[in-house]
Design an enzyme around this catalytic site. Structure first.
Site, PDB file in Angstrom:
ATOM      1  N   ARG A 239      89.565   1.752  57.791  1.00 21.53           N
ATOM      2  CA  ARG A 239      89.966   3.147  57.606  1.00 21.53           C
ATOM      3  C   ARG A 239      89.130   3.753  56.500  1.00 21.53           C
ATOM      4  O   ARG A 239      88.764   3.070  55.543  1.00 21.53           O
ATOM      5  CB  ARG A 239      91.436   3.238  57.151  1.00 21.53           C
ATOM      6  CG  ARG A 239      92.462   3.214  58.261  1.00 21.53           C
ATOM      7  CD  ARG A 239      92.435   4.503  59.094  1.00 21.53           C
ATOM      8  NE  ARG A 239      93.419   4.478  60.146  1.00 21.53           N
ATOM      9  CZ  ARG A 239      93.254   3.927  61.354  1.00 21.53           C
ATOM     10  NH1 ARG A 239      92.125   3.332  61.681  1.00 21.53           N
ATOM     11  NH2 ARG A 239      94.217   3.970  62.257  1.00 21.53           N
ATOM     12  N   GLU A 268      87.286  11.991  57.427  1.00 22.68           N
ATOM     13  CA  GLU A 268      86.622  12.114  58.730  1.00 22.68           C
ATOM     14  C   GLU A 268      87.354  13.138  59.607  1.00 22.68           C
ATOM     15  O   GLU A 268      88.564  13.309  59.452  1.00 22.68           O
ATOM     16  CB  GLU A 268      86.558  10.735  59.426  1.00 22.68           C
ATOM     17  CG  GLU A 268      87.898  10.149  59.790  1.00 22.68           C
ATOM     18  CD  GLU A 268      87.776   8.761  60.419  1.00 22.68           C
ATOM     19  OE1 GLU A 268      87.169   7.853  59.792  1.00 22.68           O
ATOM     20  OE2 GLU A 268      88.313   8.593  61.527  1.00 22.68           O
ATOM     21  N   HIS A 286      84.207   6.522  64.602  1.00 23.36           N
ATOM     22  CA  HIS A 286      85.538   5.897  64.759  1.00 23.36           C
ATOM     23  C   HIS A 286      85.750   5.449  66.212  1.00 23.36           C
ATOM     24  O   HIS A 286      86.668   5.917  66.893  1.00 23.36           O
ATOM     25  CB  HIS A 286      86.640   6.858  64.297  1.00 23.36           C
ATOM     26  CG  HIS A 286      87.909   6.148  63.917  1.00 23.36           C
ATOM     27  ND1 HIS A 286      88.751   6.570  62.923  1.00 23.36           N
ATOM     28  CD2 HIS A 286      88.485   5.013  64.412  1.00 23.36           C
ATOM     29  CE1 HIS A 286      89.788   5.744  62.827  1.00 23.36           C
ATOM     30  NE2 HIS A 286      89.644   4.790  63.720  1.00 23.36           N
TER      31      HIS A 286
HETATM   32  C1  GLV Z   1      92.091   2.855  65.287  1.00 23.18           C
HETATM   33  O1  GLV Z   1      91.522   3.179  64.307  1.00 23.18           O
HETATM   34  C2  GLV Z   1      93.333   2.139  65.278  1.00 23.18           C
HETATM   35  O2  GLV Z   1      93.953   2.024  64.211  1.00 23.18           O
HETATM   36  O3  GLV Z   1      93.745   1.690  66.340  1.00 23.18           O
END
Ligand code: GLV
Length: 326
Positions: A239, A268, A286
């Protein structure tokens, strides 16, 4: 009468169809990104929400809708949901664990290999027409095979990443809130537990896979980057906020570490523009879990959680079981 739900963002049509068999839907298939006020407005009178990590499910949002019973995230991470507020309000919160472990582990490796071996940087050079002759020292990178891999956050995805390192003949060191069992360490290519700073000094390549929380905010900042080897690669698939992005930009610019592979960013998608000016960082939007079959599995998992939660069953991936006592 069917319960009412909001699907906050576009999702696979087959999942919308599945949810429509159980619920009266408001579905955002136009994929507008709603701000918090808009989300609060649209949630009025709804019992459930099919959410994703870009939706901020705040205490205000939860408390402004007393009829809300379930927030089902299409993600394994759930730092976008105020779990304490959900629990206090009797709202079930769920995530989508496990279905994405292997796909996300694959992607950590994609970023590690691309950053350490300068794949995107050299491709840009080629596409720009700059490749005129082969040279002995063109785009020299760092070896991945035989190196020491450091993993911070050794949950199910971390262990899947570690297991892949067996084929690269690597040594694995890890840091985690709690130590794995000997069986789990053996499964994770005989990973050795180290303190965080020792791991940063020891590892040739470091992958971050820990959940974001106030406690993990800026786990990697200027001081931690200073501990790393100048030849090291840092990969973040966890993250934004776990890394201090400004400090990482400074470290990459100064050559304090060799390279980074990043799938997540502070603030982001408005990432720090300093990254864009650097050639020794691989940047992706991401997409760690973004294989077709895994994103489908995540969407179905979130839908199944919502269907269970609003039909009086315990959802399979309930994050706050205390809520059932209310
Ligand atoms: C994506 O970032 C998730 O947490 O599944």
């Amino acid at each position: 009468m069917k319960p009412k739900i909001l699907i906050t963002r576009a999702v696979f049509p087959e999942v919308v169809e599945k949810l429509s068999q159980h619920f009266d839907l408001e579905s955002n298939q136009d994929d507008v990104v709603y701000g918090e006020a808009e989300l609060i407005r649209r949630l009025q009178g709804k019992q459930g929400v099919f959410a994703n990590p870009s939706d901020r499910i705040s205490a205000d949002l939860i408390n402004s809708n007393p009829g809300l019973k379930a927030v089902c995230n299409m993600a394994v991470g759930y730092n976008n949901i105020d779990i304490a507020a959900a629990t206090a309000a009797g709202v079930m919160a769920t995530n989508t664990p496990d279905v994405l472990n292997e796909t996300t582990a694959d992607f950590a490796w994609a970023l590690l290999m691309a950053a350490a071996r300068r794949v995107t940087e050299s491709e840009h050079y080629l596409r720009a027409g700059e490749w005129k002759k082969w040279s002995y020292d063109g785009f020299l990178g760092a070896d991945v095979h035989g190196a020491t891999l450091g993993i911070i956050g050794m949950g199910r995805i971390g262990q899947a990443i570690a297991r892949r390192s067996l084929g690269f003949n690597m040594k694995v060191v890890y840091h985690n809130r709690s130590r794995l069992t000997p069986e789990q360490e053996a499964y994770a290519n005989h990973a050795e537990y180290l303190g965080r700073d020792e791991l940063l000094r020891t590892a040739d390549h470091v992958i971050l896979v820990l959940p974001y929380s106030a406690a993990s905010h800026h786990t990697i900042g200027a001081a931690e980057l200073e501990l790393m080897k100048p030849s090291a690669t840092l990969v973040n698939i966890a993250r934004g906020g776990i890394v201090d992005d400004a400090a990482l930009i400074a470290a990459l610019k100064a050559g304090q570490i060799a390279a980074a592979g990043l799938d997540v960013f502070e603030n982001e998608p408005a990432l720090n523009p300093g990254f864009l000016a650097l050639s020794n960082v691989v940047l992706t939007p991401h997409i760690g879990s973004a294989s077709g079959s895994t994103r489908r599995a995540m969407a179905h998992c979130a839908a199944d959680n919502l269907i269970a939660a609003l039909s009086g069953q315990t959802p399979p991936n309930l994050l706050n079981p205390e809520v059932l006592k209310k």
